[in-house]
Design a protein around this motif. Structure first.
Motif, PDB file in Angstrom:
ATOM      1  N   UNK A 219       0.844  -1.189   0.000  1.00 27.90           N
ATOM      2  CA  UNK A 219       0.000   0.000   0.000  1.00 27.90           C
ATOM      3  C   UNK A 219       0.883   1.244   0.000  1.00 27.90           C
ATOM      4  N   UNK A 220       0.601   2.146  -0.926  1.00 24.94           N
ATOM      5  CA  UNK A 220       1.345   3.395  -1.016  1.00 24.94           C
ATOM      6  C   UNK A 220       0.491   4.520  -0.442  1.00 24.94           C
ATOM      7  N   UNK A 221       1.012   5.205   0.580  1.00 23.18           N
ATOM      8  CA  UNK A 221       0.254   6.300   1.169  1.00 23.18           C
ATOM      9  C   UNK A 221       0.081   7.413   0.142  1.00 23.18           C
ATOM     10  N   UNK A 222      -1.166   7.822  -0.065  1.00 23.79           N
ATOM     11  CA  UNK A 222      -1.478   8.795  -1.099  1.00 23.79           C
ATOM     12  C   UNK A 222      -1.128  10.211  -0.632  1.00 23.79           C
ATOM     13  N   UNK A 223      -0.553  10.988  -1.554  1.00 22.48           N
ATOM     14  CA  UNK A 223      -0.269  12.379  -1.256  1.00 22.48           C
ATOM     15  C   UNK A 223      -1.565  13.172  -1.203  1.00 22.48           C
ATOM     16  N   UNK A 224      -1.645  14.203  -0.360  1.00 23.07           N
ATOM     17  CA  UNK A 224      -2.870  15.014  -0.278  1.00 23.07           C
ATOM     18  C   UNK A 224      -3.224  15.618  -1.629  1.00 23.07           C
ATOM     19  N   UNK A 225      -4.491  15.525  -1.996  1.00 22.40           N
ATOM     20  CA  UNK A 225      -4.976  16.115  -3.227  1.00 22.40           C
ATOM     21  C   UNK A 225      -4.822  15.259  -4.464  1.00 22.40           C
ATOM     22  N   UNK A 226      -4.197  14.091  -4.354  1.00 22.76           N
ATOM     23  CA  UNK A 226      -4.003  13.232  -5.516  1.00 22.76           C
ATOM     24  C   UNK A 226      -5.164  12.247  -5.656  1.00 22.76           C
ATOM     25  N   UNK A 227      -5.453  11.880  -6.885  1.00 22.59           N
ATOM     26  CA  UNK A 227      -6.541  10.964  -7.173  1.00 22.59           C
ATOM     27  C   UNK A 227      -6.137   9.525  -6.847  1.00 22.59           C
ATOM     28  N   UNK A 228      -7.103   8.688  -6.477  1.00 17.98           N
ATOM     29  CA  UNK A 228      -6.793   7.269  -6.220  1.00 17.98           C
ATOM     30  C   UNK A 228      -6.231   6.588  -7.461  1.00 17.98           C
ATOM     31  N   UNK A 229      -5.380   5.611  -7.229  1.00 18.18           N
ATOM     32  CA  UNK A 229      -4.769   4.835  -8.305  1.00 18.18           C
ATOM     33  C   UNK A 229      -4.628   3.395  -7.812  1.00 18.18           C
ATOM     34  N   UNK A 230      -3.978   2.569  -8.593  1.00 21.09           N
ATOM     35  CA  UNK A 230      -3.707   1.210  -8.158  1.00 21.09           C
ATOM     36  C   UNK A 230      -4.862   0.254  -8.375  1.00 21.09           C
ATOM     37  N   UNK A 231      -4.845  -0.857  -7.611  1.00 16.15           N
ATOM     38  CA  UNK A 231      -5.792  -1.954  -7.768  1.00 16.15           C
ATOM     39  C   UNK A 231      -7.089  -1.668  -7.016  1.00 16.15           C
ATOM     40  N   UNK A 232      -8.198  -2.118  -7.576  1.00 19.83           N
ATOM     41  CA  UNK A 232      -9.483  -2.056  -6.883  1.00 19.83           C
ATOM     42  C   UNK A 232      -9.527  -3.147  -5.810  1.00 19.83           C
ATOM     43  N   UNK A 233      -9.903  -2.782  -4.584  1.00 15.45           N
ATOM     44  CA  UNK A 233      -9.940  -3.796  -3.529  1.00 15.45           C
ATOM     45  C   UNK A 233     -11.078  -3.588  -2.533  1.00 15.45           C
ATOM     46  N   UNK A 234     -11.958  -2.640  -2.782  1.00 11.66           N
ATOM     47  CA  UNK A 234     -13.048  -2.401  -1.826  1.00 11.66           C
ATOM     48  C   UNK A 234     -14.140  -3.448  -1.975  1.00 11.66           C
ATOM     49  N   UNK A 235     -14.523  -3.753  -3.202  1.00 11.96           N
ATOM     50  CA  UNK A 235     -15.650  -4.642  -3.446  1.00 11.96           C
ATOM     51  C   UNK A 235     -15.246  -6.090  -3.632  1.00 11.96           C
ATOM     52  N   UNK A 236     -16.268  -6.935  -3.759  1.00 11.47           N
ATOM     53  CA  UNK A 236     -16.069  -8.346  -4.064  1.00 11.47           C
ATOM     54  C   UNK A 236     -16.938  -8.710  -5.259  1.00 11.47           C
ATOM     55  N   UNK A 237     -16.483  -9.686  -6.035  1.00 15.21           N
ATOM     56  CA  UNK A 237     -17.199 -10.087  -7.240  1.00 15.21           C
ATOM     57  C   UNK A 237     -17.429 -11.596  -7.228  1.00 15.21           C
ATOM     58  N   UNK A 238     -18.517 -12.049  -7.885  1.00 13.66           N
ATOM     59  CA  UNK A 238     -18.785 -13.496  -7.930  1.00 13.66           C
ATOM     60  C   UNK A 238     -17.867 -14.197  -8.911  1.00 13.66           C
ATOM     61  N   UNK A 239     -17.425 -15.385  -8.547  1.00 15.53           N
ATOM     62  CA  UNK A 239     -16.668 -16.258  -9.440  1.00 15.53           C
ATOM     63  C   UNK A 239     -17.380 -17.609  -9.487  1.00 15.53           C
ATOM     64  N   UNK A 240     -17.201 -18.311 -10.593  1.00 18.06           N
ATOM     65  CA  UNK A 240     -17.844 -19.611 -10.783  1.00 18.06           C
ATOM     66  C   UNK A 240     -16.762 -20.669 -10.859  1.00 18.06           C
ATOM     67  N   UNK A 241     -16.860 -21.678 -10.034  1.00 20.85           N
ATOM     68  CA  UNK A 241     -15.875 -22.745  -9.978  1.00 20.85           C
ATOM     69  C   UNK A 241     -16.592 -24.058 -10.271  1.00 20.85           C
TER      70      UNK A 241
END
Length: 387
Positions: A219-241
């Protein structure tokens, strides 16, 4: 004596904690360090202050096996406020040293000392081996008990960093897979996830009830005023196995299943969730392969200490190009794994080559090993659930 199911689960969880404290994980932590540090340096985190805490902190800092532990000194500030007592954190002393620069791994010249209160501000890199990260949770209460302190300790570690600093955390998978997304929202408000790799069950300790997958997060601490970047990790998605009903997995793995260092299978205890079954061989080479791709993408987005990351919706994926990384042998010793791993120089060289070749593009190109992992999963992450 008769037990209710809840009482039996609580007893098993206590047994799991005892096994966790009594089973060493030095070999696994050594393997993680050998794969991790070349990529940290490729991201240009080579100068400044390093803080590290948790079990085998000296190994994760890159010190050679056999380095004496620092057992006395200030512990994690206010740890009782997180819901985890000091006695539940292996080696709770926060250590401080200078980043090793371009010194080859292992970092034999590290001078690890107990940190004082003034050291816990403006650090460049923090390594956090969070407590009980591989313990199987059997009750909802224990899941909350794991997620809450991991979230709080990550937030505290981010506060120790300067803007643009890097946090590397070994965390319980419940942090990313828990039903309550508020901890992930809280972290995402302050930091960008630039790399994530899920270690398979029993990667740290081969013992019953210690089979929870562990997430290695950068995790890279974001500088003040900068937009989010990187990988999405808040949500979860369905997978089929195969024939199983759809199950949920964090978005950072749903969109890139090769970042799970094992076969994604239904969790035998948690309905509707997945776990990572170990593959043959050692996880070290696959970990280095995944970190190689993700740190290259972070370099493309300028997620380095002296650059503001460019806003990007997520890594574009080109499945036309593949790459093969020849493994080499790591030095062996009483606490070392003898499994083949990439050397730090190979990692840094490959990162530089990829950065030069792809400086104008934003692509994440899975390697042979990653593609093999993806082909091993007979499901499509973005498929809609069956009705």
């Amino acid at each position: 004596m008769d037990f209710t199911e809840a009482e039996l689960d609580a007893v098993l969880e206590d047994i799991a904690k005892d096994k966790h404290f009594g089973t060493p994980a030095a070999d696994a932590h050594h393997t993680i360090a050998t794969q991790m540090w070349g990529h940290v340096k490729a991201l240009e985190y080579t100068t400044g202050r390093l803080l590290v805490f948790g079990q085998d902190a000296e190994l994760l800092a890159g010190a050679p096996p056999g380095t004496p532990r620092t057992l006395e000194g200030p512990t994690i500030v206010g740890v009782e406020g997180t819901g985890v007592m000091s006695r539940e954190i292996e080696d709770p002393v926060v250590l401080v040293t200078d980043l090793p620069g371009d010194v080859p791994w292992p970092h034999r010249t590290l001078n690890l000392e107990p940190a004082n209160i003034n050291d816990l501000d403006g650090a460049d890199v923090v390594i956090a081996n969070l407590p009980l990260a591989d313990v199987r949770t059997l009750t909802r209460a224990r899941q909350v008990d794991i997620t809450k302190p991991h979230h709080e300790l990550i937030r505290r570690a981010l506060d120790w960093l300067r803007p643009g600093g890097l946090l590397i955390a070994l965390a319980h998978c419940q942090l990313l897979e828990g039903t309550d997304a508020r901890p992930r929202h809280s972290i995402a408000m302050h930091a960008d996830l630039i790399a994530a790799a899920r270690l398979p069950a029993n990667a740290l300790r081969r013992a019953p009830l210690l089979d929870s997958p562990v997430d290695l997060l950068m995790l890279r601490r974001r500088e003040p005023g900068h937009q989010p970047s990187g990988l999405e990790f808040i949500g979860r998605s369905p997978v089929r196995i195969e024939e199983h009903p759809p199950m949920l997995i964090n978005d950072c793995y749903a969109t890139a299943p090769w970042n799970v260092l094992g076969n994604i299978v239904p969790d035998p205890i948690e309905p509707g969730l997945t776990t990572a079954a170990p593959l043959s061989g050692h996880f070290g080479v696959r970990l280095g392969d995944v970190l190689h791709d993700q740190t290259n993408h972070a370099i493309d987005l300028a997620c380095t200490p002296r650059n503001a990351p460019r806003s990007h919706p997520g890594p574009a994926r080109n499945h036309q190009e593949e790459r093969s990384v020849p493994p080499t042998q790591t030095p062996t010793g009483p606490r070392c794994s003898t499994e083949p791993v990439l050397t730090e120089h190979d990692q840094a060289r490959l990162c530089r080559e990829r950065r030069e070749a792809r400086h104008a593009r934003h692509e994440l190109r899975p390697s042979h090993a990653c593609r093999a992992l993806a082909r091993a999963h007979p499901w499509h992450p973005r498929d809609e659930p069956r009705s």
